[in-house]
Scaffold this active site. Structure first.
Site, PDB file in Angstrom:
ATOM      1  N   ILE A 163      17.319  77.895 -27.401  1.00  0.00           N
ATOM      2  CA  ILE A 163      17.809  76.547 -27.646  1.00  0.00           C
ATOM      3  C   ILE A 163      17.180  75.638 -26.603  1.00  0.00           C
ATOM      4  CG2 ILE A 163      19.956  77.158 -28.808  1.00  0.00           C
ATOM      5  CD1 ILE A 163      21.438  76.963 -26.223  1.00  0.00           C
ATOM      6  N   ASP A 164      16.950  74.385 -26.975  1.00  0.00           N
ATOM      7  CA  ASP A 164      16.164  73.543 -26.087  1.00  0.00           C
ATOM      8  C   ASP A 164      16.941  73.091 -24.864  1.00  0.00           C
ATOM      9  OD1 ASP A 164      17.536  72.061 -28.031  1.00  0.00           O
ATOM     10  OD2 ASP A 164      16.326  70.295 -27.669  1.00  0.00           O
ATOM     11  N   LYS A 165      16.229  72.511 -23.944  1.00  0.00           N
ATOM     12  CA  LYS A 165      16.738  72.197 -22.613  1.00  0.00           C
ATOM     13  C   LYS A 165      18.075  71.476 -22.629  1.00  0.00           C
ATOM     14  CE  LYS A 165      15.581  69.342 -18.580  1.00  0.00           C
ATOM     15  NZ  LYS A 165      14.583  68.430 -17.977  1.00  0.00           N
ATOM     16  N   ARG A 266      18.332  68.523 -35.244  1.00  0.00           N
ATOM     17  CA  ARG A 266      18.020  67.167 -34.780  1.00  0.00           C
ATOM     18  C   ARG A 266      17.161  66.414 -35.791  1.00  0.00           C
ATOM     19  NH1 ARG A 266      15.650  68.332 -28.922  1.00  0.00           N
ATOM     20  NH2 ARG A 266      15.627  66.048 -28.791  1.00  0.00           N
TER      21      ARG A 266
END
Length: 359
Positions: A163-165, A266
């Site tokens: 999962i992104d930052k 997103r």
């Protein structure tokens, strides 16, 4: 490497500023030449694949991750001319030094094969562009330094998804090669259950629905992903959503991923006119719905200050345990910043409702 090898893997995460790539595996397809003499499958693949040990290939075969002409094959299978070989396994090692760092981790579950990490927002998963230390992999390399998988400097050691930052929530990490291969296969087959909670701009006509649209790199901005409506490019992507709570100008939704594409939730939500609240990359970090009153503008700005990231949390993760074969599921509560902003929206809508009733 033979010209017949087609590597259909995702772009190596970390090679550019796009942080999230959810499925960290590669898919190789190889066709044996017409003049191929009989040779063991594991030896054949070791010859044809760069930086991939025979042991890792054997582990992939034991997990059922190597298909010959569409059927799972053992390492000892003798390759014949014209055989079509497909292989699913984690990314090969990259030439980058991984330094162990004593970074505190929240680990809600751990056994001999895997562990769950509840990742805070702001923590990059593994070293890459602009982030060569202070990552989850640096932390795992320290905390699991006694395990062989974490002693060889593999920048994706144990990772099968990401999962992104600035997204918080659950990640599963494999602690050995066998668990790694079997979990990677589940992600490849889309049998992992992943549910996220997101706060998005706008209201929905329906209480639940499905968003289907191919996702690929934006042709206009390499920092973003894009939905190709006509299916001419990108990868097939499906997101199921369900409304949890309506606040009028924003909505709390649960998203279930059927596929795992870069920035899937997103970009799918932005495509449907519902960018994630606070998502700077996809336009959710400005007021998109609501009144023109200064009081409302100040309220939203306060919310952005409390939650300076996209409002996205990986709340639930379910999969088949790589050793026991049991289906297991884990849940993670919303972090403080997310809950604080929801409380503010609760108070705001309650106050507006009370004012309307008084009128």
């Amino acid at each position: 490497m033979s010209d017949d090898i087609r590597n259909a893997s995702l772009t190596a995460a970390g090679d550019d500023p796009i942080e999230e790539q959810d499925e960290l595996f590669e898919h190789y397809s190889i066709t044996a030449d017409r003049g191929q003499s009989p040779i063991r499958l594991d030896k054949f693949l070791t010859i044809h694949m760069e930086r991939c040990s025979r042991n890792r290939i054997q582990t992939a075969a034991d997990a059922g991750n190597i298909l010959v002409n569409g059927t799972p094959a053992k390492s000892s299978y003798k390759v014949k001319p014209g055989d079509r070989i497909a292989l699913v396994m984690p990314y090969p090692k990259r030439e980058i030094e991984i330094l162990p760092e004593n970074i505190p981790l929240e680990i809600p579950y751990e056994d001999d094969d895997l562990l769950l990490v509840n990742k805070p927002a702001g923590l990059v998963v593994h070293p890459g562009h602009g982030n060569y230390s202070g990552t989850l992999v640096n932390a795992l390399t320290y905390h699991l330094q006694n395990l062989p998988l974490f002693q060889e400097g593999d920048m994706r050691a144990g990772l099968v998804h990401r999962i992104d930052k600035d997204t918080s929530g659950l990640l599963v990490v494999a602690k050995n090669e066998r668990a790694h291969a079997r979990l990677a296969k589940q992600f490849f087959d889309h049998t992992i259950t992943r549910r996220y909670v997101a706060l998005v701009w706008g209201n929905f006509d329906q209480d639940e629905g499905t968003i289907t649209g191919n996702i690929g790199r934006s042709p206009k901005d390499r920092q973003k992903m894009w939905v190709f409506e006509d299916g001419s490019d990108g990868k097939h992507a499906v997101t199921h959503y369900r409304v949890l709570k309506r606040y009028g100008y924003v909505t709390l939704v649960e998203c279930r991923l059927e596929t795992g594409r870069t920035h899937q939730i997103r970009v799918h939500m932005q495509w449907q006119g519902h960018p994630l609240f606070g998502d700077a990359r996809y336009g959710g970090d400005r007021i998109l719905k609501g009144t023109t009153f200064n009081k409302y503008k100040q309220f939203v700005e306060n919310c952005f200050a409390l939650l300076p990231r996209q409002a996205l949390h990986a709340r639930s993760l379910g999969f088949v345990h790589p050793t026991t074969g049991q289906e297991i599921r884990f849940e993670s509560e919303l972090p403080d910043d997310f809950r604080t902003v929801l409380a503010k929206w609760d108070a705001y809508t309650a106050a507006n409702r009370a004012a309307t009733e008084e009128e």
